[in-house]
Design a protein around this motif. Structure first.
Motif, PDB file in Angstrom:
ATOM      1  N   UNK A 172      -7.754  -9.171   8.996  1.00  0.00           N
ATOM      2  CA  UNK A 172      -8.614  -8.985   7.827  1.00  0.00           C
ATOM      3  C   UNK A 172      -8.317  -7.654   7.136  1.00  0.00           C
ATOM      4  N   UNK A 173      -8.183  -6.590   7.926  1.00  0.00           N
ATOM      5  CA  UNK A 173      -7.854  -5.299   7.325  1.00  0.00           C
ATOM      6  C   UNK A 173      -6.454  -5.327   6.717  1.00  0.00           C
ATOM      7  N   UNK A 174      -5.547  -6.071   7.347  1.00  0.00           N
ATOM      8  CA  UNK A 174      -4.210  -6.201   6.786  1.00  0.00           C
ATOM      9  C   UNK A 174      -4.207  -6.898   5.444  1.00  0.00           C
ATOM     10  N   UNK A 175      -4.996  -7.964   5.318  1.00  0.00           N
ATOM     11  CA  UNK A 175      -5.018  -8.698   4.058  1.00  0.00           C
ATOM     12  C   UNK A 175      -5.682  -7.867   2.963  1.00  0.00           C
ATOM     13  N   UNK A 203      -2.806  -1.455   7.763  1.00  0.00           N
ATOM     14  CA  UNK A 203      -4.222  -1.785   7.945  1.00  0.00           C
ATOM     15  C   UNK A 203      -4.499  -2.362   9.322  1.00  0.00           C
ATOM     16  N   UNK A 204      -3.657  -3.279   9.772  1.00  0.00           N
ATOM     17  CA  UNK A 204      -3.840  -3.831  11.108  1.00  0.00           C
ATOM     18  C   UNK A 204      -3.614  -2.798  12.191  1.00  0.00           C
ATOM     19  N   UNK A 205      -2.619  -1.894  12.002  1.00  0.00           N
ATOM     20  CA  UNK A 205      -2.336  -0.871  13.007  1.00  0.00           C
ATOM     21  C   UNK A 205      -3.500   0.100  13.154  1.00  0.00           C
ATOM     22  N   UNK A 236     -16.647  -5.559   5.737  1.00  0.00           N
ATOM     23  CA  UNK A 236     -15.915  -4.671   4.832  1.00  0.00           C
ATOM     24  C   UNK A 236     -15.195  -5.479   3.760  1.00  0.00           C
ATOM     25  N   UNK A 237     -14.606  -6.599   4.142  1.00  0.00           N
ATOM     26  CA  UNK A 237     -13.956  -7.477   3.173  1.00  0.00           C
ATOM     27  C   UNK A 237     -14.959  -7.989   2.141  1.00  0.00           C
ATOM     28  N   UNK A 333       1.147  -6.197  14.090  1.00  0.00           N
ATOM     29  CA  UNK A 333       1.584  -7.598  13.976  1.00  0.00           C
ATOM     30  C   UNK A 333       0.493  -8.465  13.356  1.00  0.00           C
ATOM     31  N   UNK A 334      -0.751  -8.256  13.792  1.00  0.00           N
ATOM     32  CA  UNK A 334      -1.846  -9.037  13.216  1.00  0.00           C
ATOM     33  C   UNK A 334      -2.026  -8.718  11.735  1.00  0.00           C
ATOM     34  N   UNK A 335      -1.842  -7.441  11.354  1.00  0.00           N
ATOM     35  CA  UNK A 335      -1.941  -7.081   9.945  1.00  0.00           C
ATOM     36  C   UNK A 335      -0.881  -7.756   9.098  1.00  0.00           C
ATOM     37  N   UNK A 336       0.338  -7.887   9.643  1.00  0.00           N
ATOM     38  CA  UNK A 336       1.374  -8.633   8.935  1.00  0.00           C
ATOM     39  C   UNK A 336       0.985 -10.094   8.775  1.00  0.00           C
ATOM     40  N   UNK A 337       0.367 -10.655   9.824  1.00  0.00           N
ATOM     41  CA  UNK A 337      -0.103 -12.037   9.710  1.00  0.00           C
ATOM     42  C   UNK A 337      -1.149 -12.197   8.626  1.00  0.00           C
ATOM     43  N   UNK A 338      -2.070 -11.234   8.540  1.00  0.00           N
ATOM     44  CA  UNK A 338      -3.075 -11.299   7.487  1.00  0.00           C
ATOM     45  C   UNK A 338      -2.476 -11.167   6.099  1.00  0.00           C
TER      46      UNK A 338
END
Length: 443
Positions: A172-175, A203-205, A236-237, A333-338
């Motif tokens: 979510x933070x990544x997106x 953002x994910x990191x 937050x989103x 990695x999760x931020x890249x996914x988002x």
């Protein structure tokens, strides 16, 4: 002087001695034992290569358990399809009189549902034209890309002995950061895309660093921290979407400005098909994670800490530093996914539901892939196929999309319980010990 007691042996042979007498007696005993003892069975003929292949195939190895888990899930899914159809159930009221009606109706509804699942995920034989023929695989790869990233994020944390439940919040933070960088920064096309991807990863990191440092410094459990941070990220989103400069001025609902085309991932098969370069990036990142875990010093330290933190600390490995790095890389990695959800073809603007459930689905993908990078990529491909095929199954067969979620859950349940699959199919015990190692050690 002559011997007063000469030997009693034959005059033309050597005199008999006590040693010779004993030797002759032992020889007679051995011959008698050999005659009375049962004959040793001849060795069995060596089995052929084909027989060895079949014996090893029907064993409790990783591949066989995974395949049979899929079969079990499909069988139980077929039962649920039959039970959920009132017309098919009506034929079972007179099954003793005309069993063929119930069997034919059941086969028709199940075969039609799974046929539409295949046509929506892989290939539609009746499709006409390039776009229609490649549409199913395009949809599958589109759903696969973000799941591969979140699955790798969860798997990497597992290998380090941490249970990262926060991939949803990190995505979510990544997106959020990827979308803001996508519409707020006036940059040239290639640079703009790279900056947006880096912003999403950052953002994910950052969201992974928080539970990592808390775990390393205070011992706070990462499960509790990541779950709580998921809620913070979601709210937050919802808040940032309606802020001035972010919300679309032409809309009154909660939606952000659209991401510039210069920050969009290029589509691979033309504008009519949704598959984009994110799937290529997912394959590249999968290779990198595999190299990181198996070939690098950091990967060795990560696996050592995951296997036994105390032993790793005794060997001179900084457990504190490793915990922080694990969660930072996992969050990245999760931020890249988002970021795939807004820079790809799924959406081009922020909405409260833009991330969907890719973080939580990433946990299932990691489990199905046995927390190994290439296994995670294949599991993400399977889940992407189920999602893409489920959409067509719902549209053409009238079957609820939630049934696909049930299929996913059943697959993971059977994968996580190899002893159950082994007992049902009577698999040989060979290699079964490999399936009983802990998640932290990579199964």
């Amino acid at each position: 002087m002559t011997n007063p007691n000469p030997g009693s042996g034959s005059p033309d042979k050597e005199p008999a001695t006590e040693a010779n007498t004993a030797a002759h007696a032992a020889g007679d005993t051995n011959r008698a034992a050999a005659m009375t003892a049962p004959k040793r069975p001849e060795p069995a003929p060596r089995p052929s290569l084909g027989r060895l292949f079949l014996e090893n195939l029907w064993a409790a190895n990783t591949v066989m358990v995974t395949v049979l888990a899929l079969v079990l899930a499909m069988v139980i899914g077929a039962i649920l399809i039959i039970v959920s159809d009132p017309e098919v159930l009506a034929t079972y009221s007179y099954i003793t009189a005309r069993p063929a009606d119930a069997l034919n109706a059941s086969w028709t509804v199940v075969s039609e549902a799974y046929a539409n699942l295949f046509k929506g995920a892989v290939l539609d034989p009746d499709a006409v034209g390039f776009s229609a023929a490649l549409g199913p695989i395009s949809e599958t790869l589109t759903y696969t890309a973000p799941l591969a990233f979140t699955g790798l994020a969860v798997a990497l944390a597992f290998r380090g002995g941490l249970f990262n439940i926060g991939a949803q919040g990190q995505a979510t933070m990544g997106v959020v950061l990827a979308a803001v960088a996508g519409f707020a920064l006036p940059l040239p096309p290639v640079v703009h895309l790279l900056v947006a991807l880096i912003a999403g990863a950052a953002g994910g990191a950052i969201w992974g660093f928080i539970p990592g440092i808390l775990k390393a410094r205070t011992g706070a459990h990462e499960v509790i921290n990541t779950i709580m941070l998921n809620y913070v990220a979601v709210y937050f989103l919802s808040w940032v979407i309606v802020q001035n400069g972010v919300q679309n001025p032409d809309r009154s609902d909660a939606i952000s400005k659209p991401v510039d085309s210069s920050a969009q991932l290029p589509r691979l098969l033309g504008s009519d098909l949704r598959v984009h370069a994110g799937i290529l990036l997912a394959v590249l990142v999968t290779w990198f994670v595999a190299w990181l875990l198996n070939r690098s010093t950091l990967g060795f330290e990560l696996r050592a800490v995951g296997a036994n933190p105390d032993a790793a600390r005794t060997a001179g490995i900084s457990v504190t530093r490793t915990y922080v790095l694990i969660m930072v890389i996992s969050g990245l990695l999760a931020g890249l996914g988002g970021s795939q959800m807004v820079l790809g073809s799924t959406a081009n603007a922020l909405t409260p539901l833009v991330v969907a459930q890719i973080g939580f689905d990433g946990i299932l993908v990691a489990l199905l892939g046995r927390v190994k990078p290439w296994g995670v990529l294949l599991a993400a491909l399977l889940f992407g196929a189920l999602q893409a095929g489920g959409n067509r199954m719902q549209s053409y067969s009238g079957i609820s999309l939630e049934l696909v979620t049930v299929l996913q859950a059943l697959i993971v349940i059977f994968i996580a319980a190899p002893a159950l699959v082994k007992a049902i199919f009577q698999l040989r015990a060979a290699r079964a010990a490999r399936l009983q190692t802990s998640l932290a050690k990579g199964w």
